[in-house]
Design a protein around this motif. Structure first.
Motif, PDB file in Angstrom:
ATOM      1  N   MET A   1       0.898  -1.185   0.208  1.00 45.95           N
ATOM      2  CA  MET A   1       0.073   0.196   0.017  1.00 45.95           C
ATOM      3  C   MET A   1       0.831   1.336  -0.119  1.00 45.95           C
ATOM      4  O   MET A   1       0.316   2.225  -0.769  1.00 45.95           O
ATOM      5  CB  MET A   1      -0.993  -0.068   1.120  1.00 45.95           C
ATOM      6  N   ARG A   2       2.006   1.264   0.617  1.00 47.30           N
ATOM      7  CA  ARG A   2       2.899   2.510   0.638  1.00 47.30           C
ATOM      8  C   ARG A   2       3.345   2.781  -0.605  1.00 47.30           C
ATOM      9  O   ARG A   2       3.406   3.791  -0.838  1.00 47.30           O
ATOM     10  CB  ARG A   2       4.041   2.180   1.681  1.00 47.30           C
ATOM     11  N   GLN A   3       3.854   1.704  -1.217  1.00 47.32           N
ATOM     12  CA  GLN A   3       4.354   2.280  -2.690  1.00 47.32           C
ATOM     13  C   GLN A   3       3.196   2.663  -3.548  1.00 47.32           C
ATOM     14  O   GLN A   3       3.425   3.564  -4.236  1.00 47.32           O
ATOM     15  CB  GLN A   3       5.120   0.933  -3.320  1.00 47.32           C
ATOM     16  N   LYS A   4       2.109   2.235  -3.466  1.00 47.62           N
ATOM     17  CA  LYS A   4       0.830   2.537  -4.155  1.00 47.62           C
ATOM     18  C   LYS A   4       0.563   3.973  -3.890  1.00 47.62           C
ATOM     19  O   LYS A   4       0.497   4.811  -4.763  1.00 47.62           O
ATOM     20  CB  LYS A   4      -0.292   1.686  -4.257  1.00 47.62           C
ATOM     21  N   ILE A   8       0.718   7.440  -6.091  1.00 50.15           N
ATOM     22  CA  ILE A   8      -0.659   8.335  -6.549  1.00 50.15           C
ATOM     23  C   ILE A   8      -0.371   9.923  -5.815  1.00 50.15           C
ATOM     24  O   ILE A   8      -0.681  10.334  -6.725  1.00 50.15           O
ATOM     25  CB  ILE A   8      -1.746   7.744  -5.441  1.00 50.15           C
ATOM     26  N   ILE A   9      -0.136   9.790  -4.809  1.00 49.85           N
ATOM     27  CA  ILE A   9       0.535  11.374  -4.406  1.00 49.85           C
ATOM     28  C   ILE A   9       1.366  12.185  -5.184  1.00 49.85           C
ATOM     29  O   ILE A   9       1.448  13.465  -5.023  1.00 49.85           O
ATOM     30  CB  ILE A   9       0.921  11.469  -2.777  1.00 49.85           C
ATOM     31  N   LYS A  10       2.263  11.487  -5.879  1.00 47.84           N
ATOM     32  CA  LYS A  10       3.356  12.158  -6.737  1.00 47.84           C
ATOM     33  C   LYS A  10       2.794  12.781  -8.145  1.00 47.84           C
ATOM     34  O   LYS A  10       3.585  13.219  -8.771  1.00 47.84           O
ATOM     35  CB  LYS A  10       4.610  11.218  -6.981  1.00 47.84           C
ATOM     36  N   ILE A  45      -8.803  16.897 -10.036  1.00 44.63           N
ATOM     37  CA  ILE A  45      -8.257  16.185  -8.688  1.00 44.63           C
ATOM     38  C   ILE A  45      -8.702  14.813  -8.464  1.00 44.63           C
ATOM     39  O   ILE A  45      -9.704  14.491  -8.874  1.00 44.63           O
ATOM     40  CB  ILE A  45      -8.858  17.121  -7.352  1.00 44.63           C
ATOM     41  N   ARG A  46      -7.776  14.203  -7.566  1.00 48.37           N
ATOM     42  CA  ARG A  46      -8.210  12.822  -7.183  1.00 48.37           C
ATOM     43  C   ARG A  46      -8.333  12.869  -5.654  1.00 48.37           C
ATOM     44  O   ARG A  46      -7.580  13.589  -5.040  1.00 48.37           O
ATOM     45  CB  ARG A  46      -6.805  11.990  -7.499  1.00 48.37           C
ATOM     46  N   ILE A  47      -9.093  11.979  -5.232  1.00 50.18           N
ATOM     47  CA  ILE A  47      -9.693  11.603  -3.916  1.00 50.18           C
ATOM     48  C   ILE A  47      -9.486  10.190  -3.610  1.00 50.18           C
ATOM     49  O   ILE A  47     -10.066   9.489  -4.084  1.00 50.18           O
ATOM     50  CB  ILE A  47     -11.132  12.341  -3.638  1.00 50.18           C
ATOM     51  N   GLY A  76       3.624  14.899  -4.867  1.00 52.49           N
ATOM     52  CA  GLY A  76       4.192  14.269  -3.503  1.00 52.49           C
ATOM     53  C   GLY A  76       4.368  15.138  -2.596  1.00 52.49           C
ATOM     54  O   GLY A  76       4.926  14.702  -1.243  1.00 52.49           O
ATOM     55  N   SER A  77       4.128  16.405  -2.490  1.00 48.31           N
ATOM     56  CA  SER A  77       4.451  17.281  -1.240  1.00 48.31           C
ATOM     57  C   SER A  77       3.279  17.802  -0.732  1.00 48.31           C
ATOM     58  O   SER A  77       2.152  18.249  -1.212  1.00 48.31           O
ATOM     59  CB  SER A  77       5.313  18.360  -1.601  1.00 48.31           C
TER      60      SER A  77
END
Length: 102
Positions: A1-4, A8-10, A45-47, A76-77
């Motif tokens: 999950m962390r890698q995914k 996503i956030i990047k 936007i993605r939620i 990512g920030s």
């Protein structure tokens, strides 16, 4: 999950993350607000939702101390953090502000 999650956030597109738990009563008030926000911004936007009980490392890494917590990411920030129930107009304003930045 962390890698995914990190992938996503990047994204170039802003990502709004809803940190929640199934047992959290105020957390149940957030999905209808996010649904309205998504209908306003559509594909701009993605939620995503992150259950803090199932993903304690992610919650800890971003210092989520109370839930619900909303965090807006871009490339990512962290761009913005809101704790508790944030109303739709405030979310719309925050997202609009970050969509207009490069």
């Amino acid at each position: 999950m962390r890698q995914k999650f990190n992938r996503i956030i990047k994204s170039e597109r802003p990502v709004l993350v809803d940190f929640y738990a199934d047992w959290c009563q105020p957390c149940k008030d957030i999905p209808p607000i996010l649904k309205e926000v998504k209908s306003t911004f559509k594909e701009s936007i993605r939620i995503i939702k992150v259950n803090v009980d199932n993903n304690p490392f992610i919650a800890s890494h971003y210092q989520v101390r109370s839930i619900p917590t909303l965090i807006l990411f871009k490339r990512g920030s962290v761009q913005w953090t809101g704790e508790g129930i944030v109303d739709q107009s405030e979310l719309n304003s925050v997202i609009t502000q970050h969509l207009n930045r490069n």
